[in-house]
Write an enzyme that holds these catalytic residues in place. Structure first.
Site, short mmCIF file in Angstrom:
data_model
loop_
_atom_site.label_atom_id
_atom_site.label_comp_id
_atom_site.label_asym_id
_atom_site.label_seq_id
_atom_site.Cartn_x
_atom_site.Cartn_y
_atom_site.Cartn_z
N ASP A 197 0.85 -1.20 0.00
CA ASP A 197 0.00 0.00 0.00
C ASP A 197 0.88 1.25 0.00
O ASP A 197 2.10 1.16 -0.01
CB ASP A 197 -0.93 0.00 1.22
CG ASP A 197 -0.15 0.14 2.53
OD1 ASP A 197 0.86 -0.55 2.69
OD2 ASP A 197 -0.54 0.96 3.39
N HIS A 517 2.00 -8.78 -3.91
CA HIS A 517 0.93 -7.85 -3.58
C HIS A 517 1.58 -6.48 -3.38
O HIS A 517 2.01 -6.16 -2.28
CB HIS A 517 0.19 -8.31 -2.33
CG HIS A 517 -0.95 -7.43 -1.95
ND1 HIS A 517 -2.22 -7.59 -2.47
CD2 HIS A 517 -1.02 -6.35 -1.14
CE1 HIS A 517 -3.01 -6.66 -1.97
NE2 HIS A 517 -2.31 -5.89 -1.17
N ASP A 561 2.03 -17.78 -5.37
CA ASP A 561 2.53 -16.58 -6.04
C ASP A 561 1.36 -15.88 -6.71
O ASP A 561 1.16 -16.00 -7.92
CB ASP A 561 3.61 -16.98 -7.06
CG ASP A 561 4.32 -15.75 -7.62
OD1 ASP A 561 4.05 -14.63 -7.14
OD2 ASP A 561 5.15 -15.93 -8.53
N GLU A 570 2.59 -10.30 0.13
CA GLU A 570 2.83 -8.86 0.13
C GLU A 570 4.34 -8.62 0.30
O GLU A 570 5.12 -9.56 0.54
CB GLU A 570 2.06 -8.17 1.26
CG GLU A 570 2.05 -6.64 1.10
CD GLU A 570 1.10 -5.90 2.05
OE1 GLU A 570 0.41 -6.55 2.84
OE2 GLU A 570 1.07 -4.66 1.97
#
Ligand SMILES: [Zn+2]
Length: 591
Positions: A197, A517, A561, A570
């Site tokens: 993020d 991620h 994956d 992540e």
């Protein structure tokens, strides 16, 4: 220990849980199955090995009976077809033993006797592996890439890693959130995007930045000439420290005039899987919602990091060093005066919490670092006053963001100035015991890591890297080849010696994972992910819907994956930081 186990990744859990999955589109390739799940994987460090160090491959499901293997030279381009096929080493696989963590029967191929630098392949049961290196500088490129990945995480400036991995300045519009006790707009002050993020969190920046600065203090020979090709390259500060300063400047910007630090700067919710410059949600400085608005853990972590920075930058930029020291002193004073101000997400805010209810270890760490930097009695007295509540005998284990007491003890023992010899002896003893425990675990692991079954949690790859950090500190206190090999064992595991035969660092090794991620990797229209990023790795109790499609498997096999699987795949700055620490140690040992 329990506290760490319970809290360890609670923040990252919250940090990623709210991704609106319908907004993510996937090709078939992006939702692929775990790489290399077929039987007969020959798993080894795909980057390679240092000449004089242990070299062991794990061969899963090798069948029965005595099996031999060979090490052959990798033919150089243009050589005759049979060149290099002459084995330089013959060996026999050990008998296969069931590896509890993976459920695999695993036999070992030990080729440690091959010490001549070069490129090689392993040939097992007639199958030739991808090539790998034996070299004193085997880990040089991996070290550079994994450190340069922090440049890739920069917020608020143009980022260009080359190869199309770039973006213009992002998150230029910031503001004080209503919970901060302030109002108005704020300019972007940099920092690193935390993970997949685009949030920035002081607590997680704390351990990440502290770990990287510690690597500088312990392995400067490996790091001082590191060329990162960043905007500051060529300046008076080594690239490694210049990159870290980018994040320290942001951490300092989160310090209020009274010395306290706000907990984080994020939007109220996560943006979609878009590039950072496309994220137009307001980047808020978020507080606790009531006076004093700043949080204890964030403030104490800032004090610790700024105190380390004062040491690291003093010979390169004394003004910055002094600014850091002043910030550290003011943050420490605030934290000691407000020892119990926890943070939890205010109503309407769903980004990462990094909510640690017990900040006594953060204060312990800040006190120890400030004492190490200044020698001031008040900091040592504060540190010593915290020892009984968190004694080294129970607190020393591998660190994690909610559990930084080991860093407090180690920095006290690493200090050049005089402290309590009695306490230092306790620290040495407990660290050696913990290292021995990890070494024992490794001897029963088919893939040569030091993880216990219960360590396969969210971000388990960072647990492995931080266990190596513990081993490297133990080795610093009392050098021992077995301790150092155990630390390297986790590096081998992370770079390919695992049940998937995958390298868990993007662009590193011959079979690196592909679908982290990580928003820039998912949104940039380039197939391959951004380089140098480490996957969180196997998680026996995944908590996202993609990961929950996995059947119940042995803990090491609980990974896929898949970009959607944030609880398995992540990336995060506090995971890359101990990887850099480990690679720096490995690289320095080859110099
Ligand atoms: Zn940004």
């Amino acid at each position: 220990m329990n506290r760490r186990a319970v809290l360890k990744y609670a923040g990252l859990s919250a940090a990623t849980a709210a991704i609106p999955e319908p907004m993510i589109s996937f090709t078939a390739a992006q939702s692929g199955a775990p790489a290399n799940t077929e039987s007969g994987v020959t798993a080894f460090n795909q980057v390679g090995y240092l000449p004089g160090k242990e070299k062991i491959s794990s061969v899963s499901t090798p069948g029965t009976g005595a099996l031999s293997f060979q090490v052959v030279r990798n033919p150089v381009p243009g050589a005759p077809p049979d060149a290099g096929q002459q084995p330089v080493f013959h060996g026999n696989l050990t008998a296969a033993v069931l590896d509890q963590a993976s459920g695999d029967p695993v036999a070992l191929a030990d080729f440690s006797q091959v010490t001549t630098p070069g490129r090689y392949r392993l040939v097992v049961q007639g199958r030739s592996s991808e090539p790998f290196s034996i070299s004193k500088s085997a880990y040089s490129d991996a070290l550079t890439l994994s450190m340069r990945a922090f440049y890739g995480q920069r917020c608020g400036c143009t980022v260009d890693l080359g190869g199309g991995y770039s973006h213009p300045p992002c998150h230029l519009n910031g503001a004080y959130h209503a919970t901060s006790g302030r109002q108005g707009v704020v300019a972007n002050h940099g920092g690193w995007h935390d993970a997949g993020d685009y949030g920035r969190y002081v607590v997680n920046s704390g351990i990440s930045t502290g770990t990287l600065l510690w690597a500088w203090e312990l392995f400067a020979e490996a790091l001082k000439n590191l060329s990162l090709n960043i905007p500051e390259s060529g300046g008076k500060v080594p690239d490694y420290l210049a990159e870290i300063r980018w994040n320290i400047e942001w951490m300092l910007s989160l310090q209020d005039q009274d010395g306290g630090a706000w907990h984080k700067q994020t939007s109220e919710k996560f943006c979609a899987f878009i590039m950072p410059q496309q994220d137009n949600l307001v980047s808020y400085i978020i507080g606790t919602g009531a006076a004093p608005y700043k949080s204890t853990c964030a403030t104490a972590d800032l004090a610790a990091v700024a105190a380390i920075a004062a040491r690291c930058y003093s010979t390169y930029d004394s003004a910055f060093s002094q600014r850091c020291l002043s910030a550290a002193r003011r943050a420490w004073t605030w934290a000691v005066a407000h020892p119990n101000v926890p943070f939890s997400n205010p109503k309407g805010v769903v980004t990462g919490g990094y909510d640690d209810k017990d900040c006594s270890d953060e204060i312990l760490w800040a006190s120890a670092e400030l004492w190490r930097t200044t020698g001031d009695n008040q900091y040592e007295q504060s540190f010593l006053a915290g020892v009984d509540a968190l004694p080294p005998e129970t607190a020393i284990w591998s660190p994690a963001w909610p559990g930084v007491a080991p860093l407090a003890y180690w920095t006290y023992a690493l200090a050049e100035r005089h402290g309590s010899e009695k306490l230092k002896s306790r620290i040495y003893r407990k660290t050696a015991e913990a290292a021995q425990q990890l070494i024992s675990r490794r001897s029963s692991s088919g893939y040569g890591n030091t993880l216990a079954p219960e360590d396969y949690i969210w971000g388990s790859n960072s647990v492995a890297a931080n266990q190596s950090l513990l081993l490297l500190i133990a080795n610093h206190f009392q050098p021992n080849p077995q301790t150092f090999e155990a630390a390297l064992g986790n590096l081998h595991y992370l770079l390919g010696r695992n049940c998937f035969g995958v390298s868990w660092v993007t662009h590193v090794g011959t079979n690196p994972f592909q679908h982290p991620h990580h928003r820039p990797s998912g949104a940039d229209n380039i197939d391959a992910p951004w380089p140098g990023l480490m996957s969180g790795g196997p998680n026996a109790r995944p908590s996202d819907s993609a990961a929950n499609t996995l059947p119940k498997l042995p803990p090491m096999r609980m990974w896929m994956d898949d970009q959607r699987a944030y609880s398995l795949n992540e990336v995060a700055i506090n995971w890359n930081a101990p990887l850099v620490f480990l690679l720096a140690a490995a690289h320095q040992s080859g110099l």
